[in-house]
Scaffold this motif. Structure first.
Motif, mmCIF file in Angstrom:
data_model
loop_
_atom_site.group_PDB
_atom_site.id
_atom_site.type_symbol
_atom_site.label_atom_id
_atom_site.label_comp_id
_atom_site.label_asym_id
_atom_site.label_seq_id
_atom_site.Cartn_x
_atom_site.Cartn_y
_atom_site.Cartn_z
ATOM 1 N N ARG A 98 0.849 -1.185 0.000
ATOM 2 C CA ARG A 98 0.000 0.000 0.000
ATOM 3 C C ARG A 98 0.887 1.238 0.000
ATOM 4 O O ARG A 98 1.828 1.346 0.784
ATOM 5 N N LEU A 99 0.569 2.188 -0.875
ATOM 6 C CA LEU A 99 1.312 3.437 -0.971
ATOM 7 C C LEU A 99 0.951 4.342 0.201
ATOM 8 O O LEU A 99 -0.226 4.604 0.447
ATOM 9 N N THR A 100 1.964 4.780 0.948
ATOM 10 C CA THR A 100 1.705 5.676 2.077
ATOM 11 C C THR A 100 2.164 7.099 1.802
ATOM 12 O O THR A 100 1.632 8.036 2.387
ATOM 13 N N ARG A 101 3.150 7.272 0.930
ATOM 14 C CA ARG A 101 3.631 8.610 0.622
ATOM 15 C C ARG A 101 4.380 8.586 -0.708
ATOM 16 O O ARG A 101 5.090 7.636 -1.011
ATOM 17 N N HIS A 102 4.201 9.658 -1.468
ATOM 18 C CA HIS A 102 4.923 9.829 -2.728
ATOM 19 C C HIS A 102 5.718 11.129 -2.601
ATOM 20 O O HIS A 102 5.152 12.182 -2.339
ATOM 21 N N THR A 117 26.671 27.971 -10.074
ATOM 22 C CA THR A 117 25.741 28.256 -8.991
ATOM 23 C C THR A 117 25.560 27.043 -8.084
ATOM 24 O O THR A 117 25.855 25.916 -8.463
ATOM 25 N N GLU A 118 25.054 27.318 -6.908
ATOM 26 C CA GLU A 118 24.706 26.255 -5.978
ATOM 27 C C GLU A 118 23.432 25.573 -6.472
ATOM 28 O O GLU A 118 22.596 26.214 -7.105
ATOM 29 N N PRO A 119 23.238 24.293 -6.182
ATOM 30 C CA PRO A 119 22.024 23.614 -6.629
ATOM 31 C C PRO A 119 20.765 24.212 -6.003
ATOM 32 O O PRO A 119 20.763 24.635 -4.856
ATOM 33 N N VAL A 120 19.734 24.237 -6.805
ATOM 34 C CA VAL A 120 18.418 24.638 -6.343
ATOM 35 C C VAL A 120 17.640 23.351 -6.130
ATOM 36 O O VAL A 120 17.634 22.481 -6.995
ATOM 37 N N SER A 121 16.995 23.207 -4.970
ATOM 38 C CA SER A 121 16.298 21.961 -4.659
ATOM 39 C C SER A 121 14.835 22.221 -4.333
ATOM 40 O O SER A 121 14.480 23.268 -3.804
ATOM 41 N N LEU A 122 14.043 21.227 -4.664
ATOM 42 C CA LEU A 122 12.614 21.264 -4.378
ATOM 43 C C LEU A 122 12.203 19.870 -3.938
ATOM 44 O O LEU A 122 12.588 18.881 -4.563
ATOM 45 N N VAL A 123 11.435 19.798 -2.869
ATOM 46 C CA VAL A 123 10.916 18.517 -2.404
ATOM 47 C C VAL A 123 9.417 18.668 -2.261
ATOM 48 O O VAL A 123 8.918 19.570 -1.587
ATOM 49 N N ARG A 124 8.690 17.790 -2.957
ATOM 50 C CA ARG A 124 7.231 17.771 -2.862
ATOM 51 C C ARG A 124 6.816 16.397 -2.359
ATOM 52 O O ARG A 124 7.284 15.387 -2.855
ATOM 53 N N SER A 125 5.924 16.383 -1.400
ATOM 54 C CA SER A 125 5.489 15.126 -0.830
ATOM 55 C C SER A 125 3.969 15.113 -0.751
ATOM 56 O O SER A 125 3.350 16.099 -0.370
ATOM 57 N N THR A 126 3.398 13.991 -1.142
ATOM 58 C CA THR A 126 1.943 13.828 -1.060
ATOM 59 C C THR A 126 1.627 12.509 -0.391
ATOM 60 O O THR A 126 2.379 11.542 -0.507
ATOM 61 N N MET A 127 0.505 12.491 0.286
ATOM 62 C CA MET A 127 0.017 11.256 0.901
ATOM 63 C C MET A 127 -1.323 10.929 0.243
ATOM 64 O O MET A 127 -2.174 11.810 0.123
ATOM 65 N N PRO A 128 -1.480 9.689 -0.178
ATOM 66 C CA PRO A 128 -2.750 9.342 -0.813
ATOM 67 C C PRO A 128 -3.882 9.366 0.197
ATOM 68 O O PRO A 128 -3.683 9.116 1.398
ATOM 69 N N GLU A 129 -5.050 9.696 -0.297
ATOM 70 C CA GLU A 129 -6.217 9.677 0.578
ATOM 71 C C GLU A 129 -6.665 8.249 0.781
ATOM 72 O O GLU A 129 -6.655 7.440 -0.137
#
Length: 142
Positions: free
Chosen positions: A114-118, A129-141
């Protein structure tokens, strides 16, 4: 020309000024033209990396183990990298890891996980330049 030292003729300083290079007239413009400075190319490439992480939980251990045994038979090289041998059964964490290495999330959910988080992690940078980072997290309903 008379000098105070009694020497006549050009002095060493004047001799250098009177010397002109012997260059063929057709080549003179090429030889005397200043060379353009070589420009250094600017590296404008940007390298981007995207890592997608699906966190799953085993809901049905028996089903996961059965699918993992079949997956080990179908892809013995990947199973071997996880330490699988035909003489010993796969422990549940190894079985889950094998299935995650071989199948996408939808298939895994049909195999007892079962998927708990993506989570998606993205970073981008160039050499200046220094790295630019982005973290996006979703939890399925549920």
């Amino acid at each position: 020309m008379n000098h105070p030292t009694g020497l006549t003729g050009p002095t060493p300083q004047n001799r250098l000024a009177d010397v002109t290079p012997l260059v063929h007239p057709r080549l003179r413009s090429v030889v005397t033209a200043p060379r353009p400075a070589q420009s250094r190319s600017l590296d404008l490439r940007v390298r981007a990396q995207r890592i997608q992480i699906d966190e799953l939980v085993v809901d049905d251990p028996h089903q996961v183990l059965a699918h993992a045994r079949q997956a080990a038979l179908d892809d013995p090289e990947t199973a071997e990298q996880l330490g699988y041998s035909t003489t010993e059964p796969l422990p549940l964490p190894d079985a889950a890891a094998l299935l995650c290495a071989l199948y996408d999330t939808d298939a895994l959910m049909a195999m007892g996980l079962r998927l708990t988080r993506h989570t998606t992690r993205v970073s981008a940078s160039n050499q200046q330049t220094e790295p630019v980072s982005l973290v996006r997290s979703t939890m399925p309903e549920d």
